[in-house]
Design a protein around this motif. Sequence first.
Motif, PDB file in Angstrom:
ATOM      1  N   THR A 152       0.810  -1.228   0.000  1.00 49.98           N
ATOM      2  CA  THR A 152       0.000   0.000   0.000  1.00 49.98           C
ATOM      3  C   THR A 152       0.839   1.272   0.000  1.00 49.98           C
ATOM      4  O   THR A 152       0.666   2.132  -0.869  1.00 49.98           O
ATOM      5  N   GLU A 153       1.710   1.427   0.963  1.00 46.05           N
ATOM      6  CA  GLU A 153       2.438   2.694   1.117  1.00 46.05           C
ATOM      7  C   GLU A 153       3.234   3.044  -0.136  1.00 46.05           C
ATOM      8  O   GLU A 153       3.142   4.158  -0.663  1.00 46.05           O
ATOM      9  N   LYS A 154       4.019   2.090  -0.618  1.00 50.61           N
ATOM     10  CA  LYS A 154       4.853   2.360  -1.796  1.00 50.61           C
ATOM     11  C   LYS A 154       3.984   2.658  -3.024  1.00 50.61           C
ATOM     12  O   LYS A 154       4.266   3.587  -3.777  1.00 50.61           O
ATOM     13  N   ASN A 155       2.915   1.894  -3.224  1.00 47.70           N
ATOM     14  CA  ASN A 155       2.076   2.105  -4.398  1.00 47.70           C
ATOM     15  C   ASN A 155       1.354   3.441  -4.358  1.00 47.70           C
ATOM     16  O   ASN A 155       1.345   4.171  -5.345  1.00 47.70           O
ATOM     17  N   TYR A 156       0.758   3.787  -3.231  1.00 52.67           N
ATOM     18  CA  TYR A 156       0.082   5.085  -3.146  1.00 52.67           C
ATOM     19  C   TYR A 156       1.078   6.222  -3.349  1.00 52.67           C
ATOM     20  O   TYR A 156       0.806   7.184  -4.078  1.00 52.67           O
ATOM     21  N   GLN A 157       2.244   6.123  -2.718  1.00 54.97           N
ATOM     22  CA  GLN A 157       3.247   7.180  -2.853  1.00 54.97           C
ATOM     23  C   GLN A 157       3.690   7.325  -4.317  1.00 54.97           C
ATOM     24  O   GLN A 157       3.729   8.433  -4.858  1.00 54.97           O
ATOM     25  N   GLN A 158       3.992   6.202  -4.970  1.00 56.88           N
ATOM     26  CA  GLN A 158       4.475   6.267  -6.351  1.00 56.88           C
ATOM     27  C   GLN A 158       3.365   6.627  -7.335  1.00 56.88           C
ATOM     28  O   GLN A 158       3.615   7.345  -8.317  1.00 56.88           O
ATOM     29  N   LEU A 159       2.140   6.159  -7.095  1.00 55.43           N
ATOM     30  CA  LEU A 159       1.034   6.568  -7.967  1.00 55.43           C
ATOM     31  C   LEU A 159       0.818   8.072  -7.868  1.00 55.43           C
ATOM     32  O   LEU A 159       0.570   8.745  -8.880  1.00 55.43           O
ATOM     33  N   ASN A 160       0.926   8.633  -6.663  1.00 62.83           N
ATOM     34  CA  ASN A 160       0.840  10.088  -6.493  1.00 62.83           C
ATOM     35  C   ASN A 160       1.945  10.799  -7.263  1.00 62.83           C
ATOM     36  O   ASN A 160       1.700  11.813  -7.930  1.00 62.83           O
ATOM     37  N   GLU A 161       3.176  10.275  -7.185  1.00 63.09           N
ATOM     38  CA  GLU A 161       4.310  10.878  -7.909  1.00 63.09           C
ATOM     39  C   GLU A 161       4.061  10.876  -9.411  1.00 63.09           C
ATOM     40  O   GLU A 161       4.291  11.890 -10.092  1.00 63.09           O
ATOM     41  N   ILE A 162       3.630   9.748  -9.922  1.00 62.15           N
ATOM     42  CA  ILE A 162       3.370   9.631 -11.364  1.00 62.15           C
ATOM     43  C   ILE A 162       2.252  10.581 -11.778  1.00 62.15           C
ATOM     44  O   ILE A 162       2.345  11.269 -12.795  1.00 62.15           O
ATOM     45  N   TYR A 163       1.212  10.636 -10.974  1.00 64.29           N
ATOM     46  CA  TYR A 163       0.090  11.517 -11.297  1.00 64.29           C
ATOM     47  C   TYR A 163       0.536  12.978 -11.306  1.00 64.29           C
ATOM     48  O   TYR A 163       0.212  13.726 -12.233  1.00 64.29           O
ATOM     49  N   ASP A 164       1.297  13.367 -10.295  1.00 67.04           N
ATOM     50  CA  ASP A 164       1.790  14.752 -10.238  1.00 67.04           C
ATOM     51  C   ASP A 164       2.659  15.075 -11.451  1.00 67.04           C
ATOM     52  O   ASP A 164       2.584  16.170 -12.008  1.00 67.04           O
ATOM     53  N   LYS A 165       3.471  14.117 -11.862  1.00 72.11           N
ATOM     54  CA  LYS A 165       4.399  14.351 -12.975  1.00 72.11           C
ATOM     55  C   LYS A 165       3.704  14.386 -14.338  1.00 72.11           C
ATOM     56  O   LYS A 165       4.087  15.157 -15.214  1.00 72.11           O
ATOM     57  N   TYR A 166       2.664  13.566 -14.521  1.00 69.20           N
ATOM     58  CA  TYR A 166       2.080  13.389 -15.858  1.00 69.20           C
ATOM     59  C   TYR A 166       0.635  13.856 -16.003  1.00 69.20           C
ATOM     60  O   TYR A 166       0.076  13.772 -17.092  1.00 69.20           O
ATOM     61  N   GLU A 167       0.034  14.369 -14.960  1.00 69.58           N
ATOM     62  CA  GLU A 167      -1.350  14.833 -15.074  1.00 69.58           C
ATOM     63  C   GLU A 167      -1.486  15.896 -16.163  1.00 69.58           C
ATOM     64  O   GLU A 167      -2.421  15.865 -16.965  1.00 69.58           O
ATOM     65  N   ASN A 168      -0.522  16.829 -16.210  1.00 68.93           N
ATOM     66  CA  ASN A 168      -0.608  17.900 -17.216  1.00 68.93           C
ATOM     67  C   ASN A 168      -0.386  17.391 -18.637  1.00 68.93           C
ATOM     68  O   ASN A 168      -0.651  18.100 -19.598  1.00 68.93           O
ATOM     69  N   LYS A 169       0.076  16.139 -18.781  1.00 70.19           N
ATOM     70  CA  LYS A 169       0.216  15.526 -20.110  1.00 70.19           C
ATOM     71  C   LYS A 169      -0.970  14.616 -20.419  1.00 70.19           C
ATOM     72  O   LYS A 169      -0.971  13.915 -21.421  1.00 70.19           O
ATOM     73  N   GLY A 170      -1.960  14.622 -19.520  1.00 69.26           N
ATOM     74  CA  GLY A 170      -3.193  13.896 -19.784  1.00 69.26           C
ATOM     75  C   GLY A 170      -3.395  12.616 -19.001  1.00 69.26           C
ATOM     76  O   GLY A 170      -4.479  12.033 -19.050  1.00 69.26           O
ATOM     77  N   LEU A 171      -2.392  12.134 -18.286  1.00 67.66           N
ATOM     78  CA  LEU A 171      -2.537  10.875 -17.556  1.00 67.66           C
ATOM     79  C   LEU A 171      -3.621  10.984 -16.489  1.00 67.66           C
ATOM     80  O   LEU A 171      -3.708  11.980 -15.772  1.00 67.66           O
ATOM     81  N   ARG A 172      -4.429   9.951 -16.409  1.00 68.45           N
ATOM     82  CA  ARG A 172      -5.413   9.816 -15.343  1.00 68.45           C
ATOM     83  C   ARG A 172      -5.200   8.454 -14.688  1.00 68.45           C
ATOM     84  O   ARG A 172      -4.835   7.488 -15.364  1.00 68.45           O
ATOM     85  N   ILE A 173      -5.418   8.396 -13.384  1.00 69.44           N
ATOM     86  CA  ILE A 173      -5.311   7.147 -12.634  1.00 69.44           C
ATOM     87  C   ILE A 173      -6.670   6.873 -12.016  1.00 69.44           C
ATOM     88  O   ILE A 173      -7.257   7.747 -11.376  1.00 69.44           O
ATOM     89  N   LEU A 174      -7.153   5.652 -12.217  1.00 69.39           N
ATOM     90  CA  LEU A 174      -8.437   5.228 -11.680  1.00 69.39           C
ATOM     91  C   LEU A 174      -8.174   4.097 -10.689  1.00 69.39           C
ATOM     92  O   LEU A 174      -7.670   3.040 -11.077  1.00 69.39           O
ATOM     93  N   ALA A 175      -8.475   4.343  -9.417  1.00 72.56           N
ATOM     94  CA  ALA A 175      -8.201   3.372  -8.357  1.00 72.56           C
ATOM     95  C   ALA A 175      -9.505   2.738  -7.892  1.00 72.56           C
ATOM     96  O   ALA A 175     -10.466   3.439  -7.553  1.00 72.56           O
ATOM     97  N   PHE A 176      -9.522   1.411  -7.884  1.00 73.56           N
ATOM     98  CA  PHE A 176     -10.698   0.638  -7.492  1.00 73.56           C
ATOM     99  C   PHE A 176     -10.376  -0.194  -6.249  1.00 73.56           C
ATOM    100  O   PHE A 176      -9.698  -1.213  -6.354  1.00 73.56           O
ATOM    101  N   PRO A 177     -10.850   0.230  -5.086  1.00 69.31           N
ATOM    102  CA  PRO A 177     -10.637  -0.565  -3.879  1.00 69.31           C
ATOM    103  C   PRO A 177     -11.277  -1.947  -4.016  1.00 69.31           C
ATOM    104  O   PRO A 177     -12.341  -2.092  -4.617  1.00 69.31           O
ATOM    105  N   CYS A 178     -10.610  -2.934  -3.434  1.00 73.37           N
ATOM    106  CA  CYS A 178     -11.092  -4.311  -3.500  1.00 73.37           C
ATOM    107  C   CYS A 178     -10.714  -5.022  -2.209  1.00 73.37           C
ATOM    108  O   CYS A 178      -9.588  -4.885  -1.732  1.00 73.37           O
ATOM    109  N   ASN A 179     -11.645  -5.784  -1.663  1.00 74.87           N
ATOM    110  CA  ASN A 179     -11.426  -6.479  -0.400  1.00 74.87           C
ATOM    111  C   ASN A 179     -11.282  -7.989  -0.589  1.00 74.87           C
ATOM    112  O   ASN A 179     -11.471  -8.759   0.345  1.00 74.87           O
ATOM    113  N   GLN A 180     -10.928  -8.438  -1.787  1.00 74.15           N
ATOM    114  CA  GLN A 180     -10.885  -9.864  -2.078  1.00 74.15           C
ATOM    115  C   GLN A 180      -9.575 -10.549  -1.689  1.00 74.15           C
ATOM    116  O   GLN A 180      -9.499 -11.767  -1.768  1.00 74.15           O
ATOM    117  N   PHE A 181      -8.578  -9.809  -1.293  1.00 73.03           N
ATOM    118  CA  PHE A 181      -7.275 -10.398  -0.997  1.00 73.03           C
ATOM    119  C   PHE A 181      -6.980 -10.255   0.491  1.00 73.03           C
ATOM    120  O   PHE A 181      -6.554  -9.196   0.944  1.00 73.03           O
TER     121      PHE A 181
END
Length: 184
Positions: free
Chosen positions: A63-92
């Motif tokens: 969790t921690e590493k993924n949220y942190q890095q997804l935030n970094e990627i979003y901050d870096k590429y949002e202005n180039k059009g990147l969107r991130i769609l996160a779907f919580p799941c309780n199956q694991f």
Amino acid sequence: MQIALFITAIVVCVLATNPEDYTKANSIYEFTAKDIQGNDVSLEKYKGHPLIIVNVASNCGLTEKNYQQLNEIYDKYENKGLRILAFPCNQFLQQEPGTNEEIADFAKKHNVKFDMFAKIDVNGDNADPLYKYLKLKQPGTNPNDTSIEWNFAKFIIDKNGQVVERHVPKKDPVDLIPSLEKYL
């Protein structure tokens, strides 16, 4: 007569929001998902944007590493059009046990700016149609078992709504950058 028209209108609305048969969908733009507040969101909203679609969990070792890095990627590429769609799941191992409101609070504490959706199933008979479609288009390393392996499986979608890549949960989001840059 009015009842028949009403029923027809309901059927048309349902079919317009998610294809009855996900195997016949031409792109992710034919799907609708509920955002974390419970509002219907047509994925057509993301037309022309490259996307990362990821299943997330609040209590996973990744969790921690993924949220942190997804935030970094979003901050870096949002202005180039990147969107991130996160779907919580309780199956694991029930690593996303909270309500949508609790998940939204968790995301806020982690400074998430990308789009969070309501908790869904990604595997099994009750899997969300979008995830059934994603797995159909990118089955993963074992084409006979298209299941999502764990929290933080990542799909890359091009600007035309086509599923172009699937990455295993242990792949760090920052390691997706070379792939993402091809689709920006």
